[in-house]
Design a protein around this motif. Structure first.
Motif, PDB file in Angstrom:
ATOM      1  N   VAL A 253       0.848  -1.186   0.000  1.00 26.15           N
ATOM      2  CA  VAL A 253       0.000   0.000   0.000  1.00 26.15           C
ATOM      3  C   VAL A 253       0.888   1.242   0.000  1.00 26.15           C
ATOM      4  O   VAL A 253       1.874   1.320   0.743  1.00 26.15           O
ATOM      5  CB  VAL A 253      -0.922   0.024   1.243  1.00 26.15           C
ATOM      6  CG1 VAL A 253      -1.830   1.245   1.206  1.00 26.15           C
ATOM      7  CG2 VAL A 253      -1.737  -1.258   1.313  1.00 26.15           C
TER       8      VAL A 253
ATOM      9  N   ALA B 126       0.891   5.792  -0.586  1.00 26.81           N
ATOM     10  CA  ALA B 126       0.118   7.033  -0.572  1.00 26.81           C
ATOM     11  C   ALA B 126       1.098   8.192  -0.557  1.00 26.81           C
ATOM     12  O   ALA B 126       2.316   8.001  -0.493  1.00 26.81           O
ATOM     13  CB  ALA B 126      -0.814   7.084   0.637  1.00 26.81           C
TER      14      ALA B 126
ATOM     15  N   VAL C  42       0.936   4.801   5.814  1.00 24.51           N
ATOM     16  CA  VAL C  42       0.637   3.450   5.331  1.00 24.51           C
ATOM     17  C   VAL C  42       1.610   2.393   5.860  1.00 24.51           C
ATOM     18  O   VAL C  42       1.524   1.225   5.488  1.00 24.51           O
ATOM     19  CB  VAL C  42       0.632   3.408   3.782  1.00 24.51           C
ATOM     20  CG1 VAL C  42      -0.451   4.302   3.226  1.00 24.51           C
ATOM     21  CG2 VAL C  42       1.998   3.778   3.219  1.00 24.51           C
TER      22      VAL C  42
ATOM     23  N   THR D  89      -8.838  -1.087  -1.675  1.00 23.45           N
ATOM     24  CA  THR D  89      -8.750   0.373  -1.799  1.00 23.45           C
ATOM     25  C   THR D  89      -9.921   1.038  -1.087  1.00 23.45           C
ATOM     26  O   THR D  89      -9.759   2.031  -0.361  1.00 23.45           O
ATOM     27  CB  THR D  89      -8.719   0.789  -3.278  1.00 23.45           C
ATOM     28  OG1 THR D  89      -7.582   0.199  -3.919  1.00 23.45           O
ATOM     29  CG2 THR D  89      -8.638   2.307  -3.416  1.00 23.45           C
TER      30      THR D  89
ATOM     31  N   VAL E 166      -6.676   5.939   5.098  1.00 21.04           N
ATOM     32  CA  VAL E 166      -5.650   6.617   4.297  1.00 21.04           C
ATOM     33  C   VAL E 166      -6.326   7.423   3.191  1.00 21.04           C
ATOM     34  O   VAL E 166      -7.285   6.962   2.555  1.00 21.04           O
ATOM     35  CB  VAL E 166      -4.678   5.589   3.662  1.00 21.04           C
ATOM     36  CG1 VAL E 166      -3.597   6.303   2.863  1.00 21.04           C
ATOM     37  CG2 VAL E 166      -4.072   4.694   4.727  1.00 21.04           C
TER      38      VAL E 166
ATOM     39  N   PRO F 145      -5.388   5.998  -1.138  1.00 22.61           N
ATOM     40  CA  PRO F 145      -4.438   4.874  -1.088  1.00 22.61           C
ATOM     41  C   PRO F 145      -4.261   4.219  -2.462  1.00 22.61           C
ATOM     42  O   PRO F 145      -5.180   4.211  -3.285  1.00 22.61           O
ATOM     43  CB  PRO F 145      -5.104   3.905  -0.115  1.00 22.61           C
ATOM     44  CG  PRO F 145      -6.576   4.169  -0.296  1.00 22.61           C
ATOM     45  CD  PRO F 145      -6.681   5.660  -0.531  1.00 22.61           C
TER      46      PRO F 145
END
Length: 269
Positions: free
Chosen positions: A56, A58, A64, A131, A138, A141
């Motif tokens: 993951v 971001a 993350v 997601t 998040v 993401p």
């Protein structure tokens, strides 16, 4: 030998030698088949035992970190395209990230989120699912998923029979045959067997590679642990039934016959 017999023999040789060339052609009617019809079969659903690398990312990578536990950018996963049947060294594809194994119930345990079902999911749908779940934690993401232990077996009349791991996580019947070096000249091209095991249920289908219709088969895109078998033609089967020592027997018999003829000649003299 008469001229008539010579012409007949030569004609027969030409006719029989041309037949295998015609059989080797794949998908002779490809132009009449709509390739887009096969796209619906291209997605490979996950099965128990599948190993997934899920990472993951971001804009703020600190956020993350929780979802990338045990991440190691130096880890390498060997993607062995060809197993013992070839002398070529396996190719390795660098891959890093936390690995998740799909359990017998079709689930994985993801950090913070917990149990996630992968039943009837593939890379695209699971990515979208994760997601959506991660958006609670998040902002924007980005989820990357790789299936790292996708393997198929190709056996029978191919140049390099064996088990092949496909690092892309997906392959077609033609792709698997390509990894195995293609069919030999003795392989039957209109009766290739594909055996599939999904949740203990065995299914199989015979594929005609000389017809483009097979691209619409659900067996065109292979699934995890599929087995492809190319059966030998009549020439190969007949040759396999011949005793490998036949040549030796003939040689010994010839020697004995020569000695016998020599002895008989001496007796007559």
């Amino acid at each position: 030998m008469s001229l008539k017999h010579f012409i007949y023999g030569a004609t027969s040789i030409v006719l029989f030698s041309c037949t295998p060339r015609q059989e080797i052609n794949y998908m002779k009617d490809i132009d009449s088949i709509a390739l887009e019809n096969s796209i619906k079969n291209s997605r490979v659903d996950f099965q128990p035992g599948d190993q997934l690398i899920i990472s993951v990312s971001a804009k703020d990578m600190e956020v993350v970190k929780l979802f990338n536990q045990n991440y190691s950018s130096n880890s390498n996963i060997a993607a062995q395209y060809s197993l013992p049947s070839t002398n070529n060294l396996p190719q390795s594809v660098p891959a890093g990230g936390p690995t998740y194994t799909v359990d017998t119930n079709g689930d994985i345990i993801f950090p913070q989120i917990g149990q996630i079902s992968t039943k009837n999911e593939n890379i695209e749908t699971l990515r979208a699912k994760l997601t959506g779940l991660l958006k609670e934690y998040v902002k924007d993401p980005i989820v990357d998923i790789k299936l790292i232990n996708f393997k198929v077996s190709v056996l029978g009349e191919v140049a390099k029979p064996g088990t092949y791991i496909v690092p892309d996580g997906s392959t077609t019947l033609l792709g698997a045959l390509g990894l195995a070096g293609d069919l030999t000249a003795y392989g039957v091209r209109n009766n290739v067997l594909v055996v599939r095991n999904i949740d203990g249920q065995i299914s199989k289908e015979r594929i005609d590679l000389t017809s483009a219709n097979f691209i619409n088969s659900p067996y065109y895109y292979l699934k995890q642990n599929d087995v492809v078998y190319v059966q030998p033609n009549a020439v190969r089967e007949k040759a396999s039934r011949v005793d490998p020592n036949t040549g030796l027997y003939i040689s010994v018999a010839s020697v004995i016959a020569s000695i016998t003829v020599g002895i008989l000649a001496l007796i007559k003299n």
